[in-house]
Enzyme design. Sequence first.
Site, PDB file in Angstrom:
ATOM      1  N   SER A   1      -7.755   1.000   3.339  1.00  0.00           N
ATOM      2  CA  SER A   1      -8.222   0.567   2.018  1.00  0.00           C
ATOM      3  C   SER A   1      -9.414  -0.362   2.161  1.00  0.00           C
ATOM      4  O   SER A   1      -9.659  -0.926   3.223  1.00  0.00           O
ATOM      5  CB  SER A   1      -7.087  -0.172   1.291  1.00  0.00           C
ATOM      6  OG  SER A   1      -7.566  -0.807   0.119  1.00  0.00           O
ATOM      7  N   SER A   2     -10.160  -0.524   1.056  1.00  0.00           N
ATOM      8  CA  SER A   2     -11.240  -1.511   1.003  1.00  0.00           C
ATOM      9  C   SER A   2     -10.856  -2.738   0.179  1.00  0.00           C
ATOM     10  O   SER A   2     -11.673  -3.646   0.005  1.00  0.00           O
ATOM     11  CB  SER A   2     -12.502  -0.880   0.392  1.00  0.00           C
ATOM     12  OG  SER A   2     -12.990   0.144   1.217  1.00  0.00           O
TER      13      SER A   2
ATOM     14  N   ASN B   1      -6.348   4.393  -6.933  1.00  0.00           N
ATOM     15  CA  ASN B   1      -7.492   4.941  -6.217  1.00  0.00           C
ATOM     16  C   ASN B   1      -8.546   5.391  -7.218  1.00  0.00           C
ATOM     17  O   ASN B   1      -9.273   4.575  -7.745  1.00  0.00           O
ATOM     18  CB  ASN B   1      -7.108   6.061  -5.249  1.00  0.00           C
ATOM     19  CG  ASN B   1      -8.210   6.292  -4.214  1.00  0.00           C
ATOM     20  OD1 ASN B   1      -8.952   5.370  -3.887  1.00  0.00           O
ATOM     21  ND2 ASN B   1      -8.333   7.502  -3.704  1.00  0.00           N
TER      22      ASN B   1
ATOM     23  N   ASP C   1      -7.668   8.533   0.723  1.00  0.00           N
ATOM     24  CA  ASP C   1      -8.171   7.407   1.523  1.00  0.00           C
ATOM     25  C   ASP C   1      -7.910   7.587   3.015  1.00  0.00           C
ATOM     26  O   ASP C   1      -8.374   6.791   3.833  1.00  0.00           O
ATOM     27  CB  ASP C   1      -7.561   6.085   1.032  1.00  0.00           C
ATOM     28  CG  ASP C   1      -8.381   5.474  -0.093  1.00  0.00           C
ATOM     29  OD1 ASP C   1      -9.401   6.071  -0.478  1.00  0.00           O
ATOM     30  OD2 ASP C   1      -7.996   4.413  -0.600  1.00  0.00           O
TER      31      ASP C   1
ATOM     32  N   THR D   1      -4.115  -0.604  -7.247  1.00  0.00           N
ATOM     33  CA  THR D   1      -4.935   0.577  -7.529  1.00  0.00           C
ATOM     34  C   THR D   1      -4.130   1.860  -7.651  1.00  0.00           C
ATOM     35  O   THR D   1      -3.013   1.967  -7.146  1.00  0.00           O
ATOM     36  CB  THR D   1      -5.987   0.760  -6.417  1.00  0.00           C
ATOM     37  OG1 THR D   1      -6.864   1.817  -6.758  1.00  0.00           O
ATOM     38  CG2 THR D   1      -5.332   1.053  -5.084  1.00  0.00           C
TER      39      THR D   1
ATOM     40  N   GLY E   1     -13.501  -1.349  -7.187  1.00  0.00           N
ATOM     41  CA  GLY E   1     -14.801  -0.786  -6.860  1.00  0.00           C
ATOM     42  C   GLY E   1     -14.861   0.081  -5.624  1.00  0.00           C
ATOM     43  O   GLY E   1     -15.936   0.330  -5.095  1.00  0.00           O
ATOM     44  N   GLY E   2     -13.691   0.573  -5.116  1.00  0.00           N
ATOM     45  CA  GLY E   2     -13.741   1.456  -3.957  1.00  0.00           C
ATOM     46  C   GLY E   2     -14.454   0.808  -2.788  1.00  0.00           C
ATOM     47  O   GLY E   2     -14.198  -0.338  -2.429  1.00  0.00           O
TER      48      GLY E   2
ATOM     49  N   THR F   1      -9.933   0.484  -9.195  1.00  0.00           N
ATOM     50  CA  THR F   1      -8.874  -0.409  -8.788  1.00  0.00           C
ATOM     51  C   THR F   1      -8.854  -1.494  -9.846  1.00  0.00           C
ATOM     52  O   THR F   1      -9.688  -1.489 -10.739  1.00  0.00           O
ATOM     53  CB  THR F   1      -9.253  -0.977  -7.397  1.00  0.00           C
ATOM     54  OG1 THR F   1      -9.521   0.124  -6.542  1.00  0.00           O
ATOM     55  CG2 THR F   1      -8.202  -1.842  -6.792  1.00  0.00           C
TER      56      THR F   1
ATOM     57  N   ARG G   1       0.838  -1.187   0.000  1.00  0.00           N
ATOM     58  CA  ARG G   1       0.000   0.000   0.000  1.00  0.00           C
ATOM     59  C   ARG G   1       0.881   1.249   0.000  1.00  0.00           C
ATOM     60  O   ARG G   1       1.970   1.263   0.588  1.00  0.00           O
ATOM     61  CB  ARG G   1      -0.862  -0.025   1.261  1.00  0.00           C
ATOM     62  CG  ARG G   1      -1.824   1.140   1.448  1.00  0.00           C
ATOM     63  CD  ARG G   1      -2.915   1.095   0.440  1.00  0.00           C
ATOM     64  NE  ARG G   1      -4.103   1.852   0.871  1.00  0.00           N
ATOM     65  CZ  ARG G   1      -4.947   2.402   0.022  1.00  0.00           C
ATOM     66  NH1 ARG G   1      -4.739   2.329  -1.273  1.00  0.00           N
ATOM     67  NH2 ARG G   1      -6.023   3.045   0.461  1.00  0.00           N
TER      68      ARG G   1
END
Length: 565
Positions: free
Chosen positions: A445-446, A394, A416, A392, A466-467, A374, A101
Amino acid sequence: MMRYVIILFIVFTFLNCKSESKATETNGRGLITKNAMVVSARKEASEIGIAILKKGGNAFDAMMATEMALAVCYPYAGNLGGGGFLVYRMADGTKGALDYREKAPLAATKNMYLDNNGDIVKHLSTVGSMSVGVPGTIAGIFKAQKKFGKLDVETVLNPVIALAKNGYIITEKQEKRIIKYDSIITAVNEKEILYNKNLKAGDRITNLNLANTLERIAKHGTDEFYTGETARKLVAYLQSKGSIITLEDLAKYEAIWRDPITFQYDDLTITSMSPPSSGGICLGQIMKMIEPFDLEDYGHNSLKTIQVMVEAEKRAYADRSYYLGDPDFIDIPVKTLISDIYLRDRMKRFSFDTPTPVDSISHGQIIGYESNETTHYSIVDQFGNSIAVTTTLNGGYGSKLYVDELGFFLNNEMDDFSSKPGEPNYYGLIGAEANSIAPEKRMLSSMTPTIVEKNGNLYMSVGTPGGSTIITSVLQTILNVHEFGLTMQEAVDAPRFHNQWLPDEIRLEPNSFNTKLKKQLEKLGYTINETRTPVIGKVDGILMLEDGTMEGGADHRGDDTAVGF
């Protein structure tokens, strides 16, 4: 005689229906292969990943090749200038996770996106140089490939470099995306860049500057990106645009091995990404909250099924807001958050008669608490290793900043973080102090790359972009197969819905759910929104079948493609 004719007609119709049913079942399957498979957002990337496997490489060699190929032919989310997460399962059952990340620069401050009145400065965290986090992609793919890969790096990257030099064909979906973002990309870069509105579907596009960057990285490794010529060019570009990222920021970046989140659901063992991704914890919370309910009996995307899942999602996203962040900076009560006792308590107010009001849902109380754009790819190799990777920039094309000399876009991951606790970010997610900005901190993050086992054997590799909808898209895909008997292709193509606590609404993919169901939900008191998120996820997955073959599910919502042998 007439009776005999009627009987023959019935028998013929029955046989014909059975025949059609078999054909439908067959057609409902995605690509079936025996040895290995790569499913990604682009055919070219999947083909390059498979080519590396055919050369004797394994899933981690194919990871490096596929991820860099996506940087070439899927610049909307594929990247050198972003970051991601890897979850893996080796053939012997060993599992792990890699966190690459992005991080906040050393000069970052908690209130860097607020004005003198304490209000968020619009667009500062989403567009341009101040939105860029320190990239982690190159560090991540090299760390994974060095530990587990079988081939030398130049062998892995040569076909990617060739793709950048020889070009790829623009698809209709790419043309539409480029046109959509053209004005803001041109404004941010103050000029027309390689990706511009003049590109049409069917055109071939080459990226020689990216090819040159990849050649240097293939030769010199991660040092090239973080301390070498590429690093110097990148920082010079960023600082010319007003960025606070320095050479020291790049030199200090490291990808980190993490313990993944693992939990049980029925006879499945599910392994997903740990913080700073919220994916594994939220997925575990939702699945364990819904486990006592008989979803199979309720039916796929039925009123009761949607109610149970939405109410569990509300509670998980409320916890996400309060408890989750970078584990190197805060203590996260992981075991408690996915424990049966805690989650039973979270669902005790659930009722089929009425929605639980969101203003009555806060984070759960833990005694002694110590915080869309992403791309995903799944790989199973011929040796039995499997990986799920989500990476990603973002937002679409990230910060919109394009480093022309190096040939790639830069992320806007700083959004984020919680720029101001209690205020929504780009995806409408509410953050708290646990995810506030600090130097060298990784933003929440998701992303939810996930490996599923059944009875101790590999069963699925799955994930999606897909956030904020990533978690719920992965959830529904797993349930579509496990609870409702869909094939992998049917599971990824099925209509999806989403709830994230705030805003207080159920997002439905437009024209995908019948009017009666929507009216039933509204009568109960739910708010329906079919416009906020017209595409919920683009899931790519691999399902292991009982006969030892594997099925690829490549989402029809994108140009996603499964390739195997």
